[in-house]
Design a protein around this motif. Sequence first.
Motif, mmCIF file in Angstrom:
data_model
loop_
_atom_site.group_PDB
_atom_site.id
_atom_site.type_symbol
_atom_site.label_atom_id
_atom_site.label_comp_id
_atom_site.label_asym_id
_atom_site.label_seq_id
_atom_site.Cartn_x
_atom_site.Cartn_y
_atom_site.Cartn_z
ATOM 1 N N ALA A 1 -57.216 -32.907 34.549
ATOM 2 C CA ALA A 1 -57.611 -34.249 34.135
ATOM 3 C C ALA A 1 -58.862 -34.213 33.268
ATOM 4 O O ALA A 1 -58.982 -34.945 32.292
ATOM 5 N N GLY A 2 -59.824 -33.334 33.615
ATOM 6 C CA GLY A 2 -61.057 -33.252 32.839
ATOM 7 C C GLY A 2 -60.817 -32.802 31.414
ATOM 8 O O GLY A 2 -61.428 -33.319 30.474
ATOM 9 N N CYS A 3 -59.935 -31.822 31.227
ATOM 10 C CA CYS A 3 -59.641 -31.343 29.872
ATOM 11 C C CYS A 3 -58.922 -32.419 29.069
ATOM 12 O O CYS A 3 -59.217 -32.627 27.884
ATOM 13 N N ALA A 4 -57.951 -33.121 29.678
ATOM 14 C CA ALA A 4 -57.242 -34.189 28.974
ATOM 15 C C ALA A 4 -58.194 -35.314 28.584
ATOM 16 O O ALA A 4 -58.131 -35.847 27.466
ATOM 17 N N ARG B 1 -69.747 -29.613 39.156
ATOM 18 C CA ARG B 1 -68.527 -30.241 39.682
ATOM 19 C C ARG B 1 -67.631 -30.696 38.542
ATOM 20 O O ARG B 1 -66.411 -30.446 38.542
ATOM 21 N N ARG B 2 -68.215 -31.344 37.542
ATOM 22 C CA ARG B 2 -67.436 -31.773 36.386
ATOM 23 C C ARG B 2 -66.909 -30.585 35.597
ATOM 24 O O ARG B 2 -65.767 -30.603 35.105
ATOM 25 N N LEU B 3 -67.714 -29.544 35.479
ATOM 26 C CA LEU B 3 -67.277 -28.355 34.764
ATOM 27 C C LEU B 3 -66.102 -27.700 35.483
ATOM 28 O O LEU B 3 -65.102 -27.324 34.852
ATOM 29 N N ASP B 4 -66.200 -27.558 36.789
ATOM 30 C CA ASP B 4 -65.126 -26.922 37.552
ATOM 31 C C ASP B 4 -63.850 -27.768 37.532
ATOM 32 O O ASP B 4 -62.733 -27.228 37.533
ATOM 33 N N GLN B 5 -63.983 -29.083 37.532
ATOM 34 C CA GLN B 5 -62.797 -29.939 37.436
ATOM 35 C C GLN B 5 -62.092 -29.749 36.095
ATOM 36 O O GLN B 5 -60.860 -29.675 36.030
ATOM 37 N N GLU C 1 -75.234 -26.960 23.497
ATOM 38 C CA GLU C 1 -74.527 -27.907 22.645
ATOM 39 C C GLU C 1 -73.042 -27.983 23.003
ATOM 40 O O GLU C 1 -72.464 -29.060 23.002
ATOM 41 N N ARG C 2 -72.426 -26.836 23.273
ATOM 42 C CA ARG C 2 -70.990 -26.791 23.571
ATOM 43 C C ARG C 2 -70.774 -26.309 25.003
ATOM 44 O O ARG C 2 -71.622 -25.631 25.596
ATOM 45 N N ILE C 3 -69.598 -26.626 25.536
ATOM 46 C CA ILE C 3 -69.292 -26.301 26.926
ATOM 47 C C ILE C 3 -69.208 -24.796 27.127
ATOM 48 O O ILE C 3 -69.513 -24.290 28.214
ATOM 49 N N GLU C 4 -68.779 -24.041 26.103
ATOM 50 C CA GLU C 4 -68.675 -22.598 26.258
ATOM 51 C C GLU C 4 -70.030 -21.955 26.575
ATOM 52 O O GLU C 4 -70.098 -20.934 27.269
ATOM 53 N N GLN C 5 -71.119 -22.555 26.087
ATOM 54 C CA GLN C 5 -72.442 -22.051 26.422
ATOM 55 C C GLN C 5 -72.767 -22.293 27.887
ATOM 56 O O GLN C 5 -73.439 -21.484 28.534
ATOM 57 N N LEU C 6 -72.255 -23.397 28.413
ATOM 58 C CA LEU C 6 -72.531 -23.754 29.803
ATOM 59 C C LEU C 6 -71.716 -22.893 30.775
ATOM 60 O O LEU C 6 -72.167 -22.590 31.879
ATOM 61 N N ILE C 7 -70.497 -22.492 30.341
ATOM 62 C CA ILE C 7 -69.627 -21.705 31.223
ATOM 63 C C ILE C 7 -70.276 -20.372 31.597
ATOM 64 O O ILE C 7 -70.230 -19.939 32.746
#
Length: 515
Positions: A152-155, A226-230, A203-209
């Motif tokens: 759901a988070g990716c969509a 939590r939002r990242l894992d979802q 800036e981007r989610i890949e940096q946060l991962i």
Amino acid sequence: MRRVVSLFLPHWSTDRLRRKMQKPRPDGSASPRPLVTAIPDHGRRIVAATCREARTLGIQPGMTITKARAFAPELEVVDAEPEADFEGLRRLALWAGSRYSPIVAPDPPDGLWLDVTGCAALFSSERALLKDLHRRVAAFGLGLQIAVADTAGCAHATARHVPAGRPVTVEPGAHRKAIALLPIAALRLPHADVEGLRKLGFERIEQLIGAPRGPLAKRFGRELHRRLDQALGVQPEPIEPIFPEQLPRARRGFMEPIATADAFAQVIGDLSKDIATQLARAGTGARRLDCYFQRVDGQVQAIRVGTAAPSRDPKHLAKLLTPRIESIDPGLGVEAMTLVAALAERQRGAQADALENLGRRGPDLPALVDTLANRFGQRALQRAAPRASAMPERSVAIIPALAPDTNAAWSDWPRPSRILARPEPVDVVALLPDDAPRLFIWRRKRYRVTHGDGPERLQGEWWRDGGIEGETHLTVRDYYQVETETGGRYWLFRLGDGVNPATGSMRWFIHGAFS
């Protein structure tokens, strides 16, 4: 694999108001005035939502109305109605749930969730489902963007941060790669957290991962990861479906979670009896049933079946639902099950099924149709019906299995059980003008005829606008039933009467075979 659709309505509040006020004009002859909604804020009014035209002019939510009018003096301002917006989203979700998926829920303030796992087959493919959803919602006059992904988070992130004029599909298994390239704001974090992460260089989610979680969790709390894992699918994000309150429903909660097919089948039988009692009390029968499985991790899965005619026979309803259990992944267990009659129609009462002459009542055709349709799809189930036509290939119509009777009668003329879609040419040895064929060659195989009957002359349908009859109205066919040495019986015809060339080319064709 789970597939979730996020339906994003970027101008939901203003689009809803325009539909309510019937603006813009249906013919599009005049451009609508820019429209915004406003809310009070410490003695002033600020913009809550904007239409597409106002956003193009530079008007943004949070801007004061006075400043917004400087961008567009003709600006139309309407008081915001958050409760009406949510109720409109709920009605839209109920509509989507009746057509696309049993698991649909509002995603306030401007979207919907649809869990379409296992629903693509109803539209032949996932792409066809998304295309139909996009076309129908756009026809309501709503601006929209659609995305589908494994989580759901990716969509949700893709629908709001990958602008496109058509539905965006994140292929199964590609959600991690897709989410990595999106900005931090796509994770549905508070604005203060997004700004704080930007100050730290994210800036981007890949940096946060790939970043260490300890220091970030200490500063921004558990909501960040939590939002990242979802979005990555590591942590489940359940969607709580909605349905009209007045629908017949039955629920079972369990002291201990269940996870076996036999246990599910037992509960479905009990729920079907409860639903049947409610339907009988209302004088209706179920046309569509949704069975929801609530897992201990919060996820909800569902199966949907339909009936060809209204039914409130609990054994029949349970028999339709039970084969679909195999599509349910119980995970660590299911703690509750709910059965909802999503669509019901009036049904006349019938005598009790316990009568002694039940076995002489004949086959239960609706039950057979329901079983086949839920296994192979409603579109795959059809039946033949007679149609008034002088030509054999037009005398049979293909209609839905339980379509109303047309009261047309089948012809008494002998016709083969198998008729070719197109007559195929054959080489024939026969005496003109009316003798039956003595030998014919079809598909490179020789058939010697021992007996022939005919001709049966068909003059064609000269009144038709197209086809052979429309172009040469004197064309005739002489049909013969022939039997070969091997016992096969075939239906052949000659194009023409065997005497006058104006009636046809005198070529021979095979049109079918008798059983």
